[in-house]
Motif scaffolding. Structure first.
Motif, PDB file in Angstrom:
ATOM      1  N   GLY A 139       0.789  -1.227   0.000  1.00  0.00           N
ATOM      2  CA  GLY A 139       0.000   0.000   0.000  1.00  0.00           C
ATOM      3  C   GLY A 139       0.820   1.276   0.000  1.00  0.00           C
ATOM      4  O   GLY A 139       0.572   2.176  -0.817  1.00  0.00           O
ATOM      5  N   PRO A 140       1.812   1.417   0.893  1.00  0.00           N
ATOM      6  CA  PRO A 140       2.629   2.644   0.887  1.00  0.00           C
ATOM      7  C   PRO A 140       3.318   2.900  -0.449  1.00  0.00           C
ATOM      8  O   PRO A 140       3.409   4.044  -0.896  1.00  0.00           O
ATOM      9  CB  PRO A 140       3.647   2.374   2.002  1.00  0.00           C
ATOM     10  N   GLY A 141       3.790   1.839  -1.099  1.00  0.00           N
ATOM     11  CA  GLY A 141       4.418   2.003  -2.404  1.00  0.00           C
ATOM     12  C   GLY A 141       3.429   2.487  -3.454  1.00  0.00           C
ATOM     13  O   GLY A 141       3.789   3.282  -4.335  1.00  0.00           O
ATOM     14  N   VAL A 142       2.197   2.018  -3.363  1.00  0.00           N
ATOM     15  CA  VAL A 142       1.166   2.474  -4.291  1.00  0.00           C
ATOM     16  C   VAL A 142       0.893   3.961  -4.086  1.00  0.00           C
ATOM     17  O   VAL A 142       0.765   4.721  -5.056  1.00  0.00           O
ATOM     18  CB  VAL A 142      -0.124   1.660  -4.108  1.00  0.00           C
ATOM     19  N   LEU A 143       0.813   4.395  -2.829  1.00  0.00           N
ATOM     20  CA  LEU A 143       0.576   5.813  -2.554  1.00  0.00           C
ATOM     21  C   LEU A 143       1.709   6.682  -3.086  1.00  0.00           C
ATOM     22  O   LEU A 143       1.472   7.753  -3.658  1.00  0.00           O
ATOM     23  CB  LEU A 143       0.411   6.023  -1.040  1.00  0.00           C
ATOM     24  N   ARG A 144       2.938   6.213  -2.912  1.00  0.00           N
ATOM     25  CA  ARG A 144       4.073   6.968  -3.463  1.00  0.00           C
ATOM     26  C   ARG A 144       4.018   6.983  -4.983  1.00  0.00           C
ATOM     27  O   ARG A 144       4.324   7.991  -5.622  1.00  0.00           O
ATOM     28  CB  ARG A 144       5.388   6.362  -2.986  1.00  0.00           C
ATOM     29  N   GLY A 145       3.615   5.854  -5.565  1.00  0.00           N
ATOM     30  CA  GLY A 145       3.515   5.787  -7.016  1.00  0.00           C
ATOM     31  C   GLY A 145       2.443   6.703  -7.575  1.00  0.00           C
ATOM     32  O   GLY A 145       2.610   7.277  -8.661  1.00  0.00           O
ATOM     33  N   LEU A 146       1.343   6.867  -6.854  1.00  0.00           N
ATOM     34  CA  LEU A 146       0.290   7.762  -7.310  1.00  0.00           C
ATOM     35  C   LEU A 146       0.786   9.204  -7.387  1.00  0.00           C
ATOM     36  O   LEU A 146       0.405   9.949  -8.300  1.00  0.00           O
ATOM     37  CB  LEU A 146      -0.920   7.671  -6.383  1.00  0.00           C
ATOM     38  N   ARG A 147       1.630   9.590  -6.446  1.00  0.00           N
ATOM     39  CA  ARG A 147       2.132  10.969  -6.438  1.00  0.00           C
ATOM     40  C   ARG A 147       3.022  11.252  -7.646  1.00  0.00           C
ATOM     41  O   ARG A 147       3.106  12.395  -8.094  1.00  0.00           O
ATOM     42  CB  ARG A 147       2.882  11.244  -5.132  1.00  0.00           C
ATOM     43  N   ARG A 148       3.689  10.232  -8.160  1.00  0.00           N
ATOM     44  CA  ARG A 148       4.550  10.457  -9.336  1.00  0.00           C
ATOM     45  C   ARG A 148       3.920   9.932 -10.625  1.00  0.00           C
ATOM     46  O   ARG A 148       4.582   9.895 -11.664  1.00  0.00           O
ATOM     47  CB  ARG A 148       5.912   9.802  -9.126  1.00  0.00           C
ATOM     48  N   GLY A 149       2.651   9.530 -10.559  1.00  0.00           N
ATOM     49  CA  GLY A 149       1.947   9.104 -11.749  1.00  0.00           C
ATOM     50  C   GLY A 149       2.397   7.769 -12.300  1.00  0.00           C
ATOM     51  O   GLY A 149       2.372   7.542 -13.509  1.00  0.00           O
ATOM     52  N   ASP A 150       2.772   6.844 -11.423  1.00  0.00           N
ATOM     53  CA  ASP A 150       3.215   5.527 -11.854  1.00  0.00           C
ATOM     54  C   ASP A 150       2.022   4.748 -12.424  1.00  0.00           C
ATOM     55  O   ASP A 150       0.967   4.662 -11.782  1.00  0.00           O
ATOM     56  CB  ASP A 150       3.817   4.772 -10.671  1.00  0.00           C
ATOM     57  N   PRO A 151       2.159   4.156 -13.619  1.00  0.00           N
ATOM     58  CA  PRO A 151       1.032   3.436 -14.230  1.00  0.00           C
ATOM     59  C   PRO A 151       0.493   2.296 -13.364  1.00  0.00           C
ATOM     60  O   PRO A 151      -0.722   2.081 -13.313  1.00  0.00           O
ATOM     61  CB  PRO A 151       1.629   2.900 -15.538  1.00  0.00           C
ATOM     62  N   VAL A 152       1.371   1.550 -12.701  1.00  0.00           N
ATOM     63  CA  VAL A 152       0.915   0.443 -11.869  1.00  0.00           C
ATOM     64  C   VAL A 152       0.065   0.956 -10.708  1.00  0.00           C
ATOM     65  O   VAL A 152      -0.987   0.392 -10.388  1.00  0.00           O
ATOM     66  CB  VAL A 152       2.100  -0.382 -11.346  1.00  0.00           C
ATOM     67  N   VAL A 154      -1.658   3.736 -10.583  1.00  0.00           N
ATOM     68  CA  VAL A 154      -2.941   4.209 -11.111  1.00  0.00           C
ATOM     69  C   VAL A 154      -3.861   3.026 -11.415  1.00  0.00           C
ATOM     70  O   VAL A 154      -5.072   3.083 -11.165  1.00  0.00           O
ATOM     71  CB  VAL A 154      -2.720   5.062 -12.376  1.00  0.00           C
ATOM     72  N   THR A 155      -3.292   1.940 -11.914  1.00  0.00           N
ATOM     73  CA  THR A 155      -4.092   0.747 -12.180  1.00  0.00           C
ATOM     74  C   THR A 155      -4.647   0.164 -10.892  1.00  0.00           C
ATOM     75  O   THR A 155      -5.806  -0.275 -10.845  1.00  0.00           O
ATOM     76  CB  THR A 155      -3.242  -0.302 -12.920  1.00  0.00           C
ATOM     77  N   VAL A 156      -3.837   0.145  -9.837  1.00  0.00           N
ATOM     78  CA  VAL A 156      -4.311  -0.355  -8.547  1.00  0.00           C
ATOM     79  C   VAL A 156      -5.473   0.500  -8.040  1.00  0.00           C
ATOM     80  O   VAL A 156      -6.492  -0.025  -7.569  1.00  0.00           O
ATOM     81  CB  VAL A 156      -3.167  -0.374  -7.522  1.00  0.00           C
ATOM     82  N   LEU A 157      -5.333   1.818  -8.124  1.00  0.00           N
ATOM     83  CA  LEU A 157      -6.407   2.707  -7.685  1.00  0.00           C
ATOM     84  C   LEU A 157      -7.663   2.500  -8.536  1.00  0.00           C
ATOM     85  O   LEU A 157      -8.781   2.456  -7.999  1.00  0.00           O
ATOM     86  CB  LEU A 157      -5.950   4.163  -7.774  1.00  0.00           C
ATOM     87  N   THR A 158      -7.488   2.353  -9.840  1.00  0.00           N
ATOM     88  CA  THR A 158      -8.625   2.123 -10.730  1.00  0.00           C
ATOM     89  C   THR A 158      -9.318   0.811 -10.391  1.00  0.00           C
ATOM     90  O   THR A 158     -10.554   0.720 -10.413  1.00  0.00           O
ATOM     91  CB  THR A 158      -8.164   2.110 -12.190  1.00  0.00           C
ATOM     92  N   PHE A 159      -8.535  -0.210 -10.071  1.00  0.00           N
ATOM     93  CA  PHE A 159      -9.110  -1.486  -9.647  1.00  0.00           C
ATOM     94  C   PHE A 159      -9.970  -1.292  -8.403  1.00  0.00           C
ATOM     95  O   PHE A 159     -11.097  -1.812  -8.329  1.00  0.00           O
ATOM     96  CB  PHE A 159      -7.992  -2.489  -9.365  1.00  0.00           C
TER      97      PHE A 159
END
Length: 221
Positions: A139-152, A154-159
């Motif tokens: 989860g923390p990695g996903v939150l960091r990825g969202l801040r930099r627009g990481d495609p993975v 964004v896909t997790v959030l969309t899911f």
């Protein structure tokens, strides 16, 4: 996959467009088919529900096949377990052996027999551990990825959003009837059911897309 489509799939908005395409498909089915035909297509144990279960199993197999030796096996194992759990849920295995859902707290508090509770807990334990790993460790990695627009990410959030949309569509008729006394008409009920089932159909594709994006990103880096 052709280079152009491959490049698009690696963009941050690819998952959003995929989810919107399935939402459009749900509305197209509702517009084209009469309400009884839509309900038959999307009904419990109907063709779409069976396709959903099959796609979850296929996605679990793809996850296992796409894993490389240097990847963290816990991530891929957790995703595969969750997908298989989704398939079992779609096939109603959560209530097939006890007559009631083992996913409810009431089953463990009062409804289930002692032996059934123990067996259900043992079966659900790997699923709970897999979900905990994905949320707590990833989860923390996903939150960091969202801040930099990481495609993975964004896909997790969309899911997650797609899952919520499907569940809201699933529960809306019962809540409206029980809390407000509103009974949906045939056309609205068909619309709600189409959204519920088709958005659930999108979940396997979103997981497969995220796994593929993760694999391609690691290769490029």
């Amino acid at each position: 996959m052709p280079p152009s489509s491959s490049s698009f799939a690696l963009r941050p908005g690819a998952a959003v467009w995929l989810a919107l395409a399935f939402l459009g498909l749900a509305h197209l089915v509702w517009i084209v088919l009469p309400a009884p035909a839509t309900m038959a297509l999307m009904s419990e144990h109907g063709p779409v529900e069976g396709l959903n279960a099959a796609l979850y199993v296929v996605t679990a197999a793809l996850i296992a096949a796409w894993r490389r030796p240097e990847d963290d096996w816990r991530l891929w194992a957790s995703l595969a377990v969750v997908m298989l759990a989704f398939a079992a849920r779609e096939m109603d295995w959560h209530k097939a052996f006890t007559g009631t859902s083992v996913l409810k707290f009431s089953f463990f508090l009062r409804d289930g027999r002692p032996l059934h509770r123990v067996v259900a807990a043992l079966v659900l334990a790997p699923v709970a551990l897999a979900c905990a790993h994905l949320v707590v460790r990833r989860g923390p990695g996903v939150l960091r990825g969202l801040r930099r627009g990481d495609p993975v990410a964004v896909t997790v959030l969309t899911f997650a959003v797609t899952l919520v949309v499907g569940k809201v569509a699933d529960r809306a008729p019962a809540i409206l009837a029980e809390e407000l006394g509103i009974v949906l008409g045939a056309a609205v009920r068909a619309w709600q059911t189409a959204i519920e089932e088709v958005m659930e159909l999108a979940l396997a594709f979103l997981v497969a897309l995220g796994a593929w994006q993760h694999r391609q990103r690691d290769r490029r880096s």
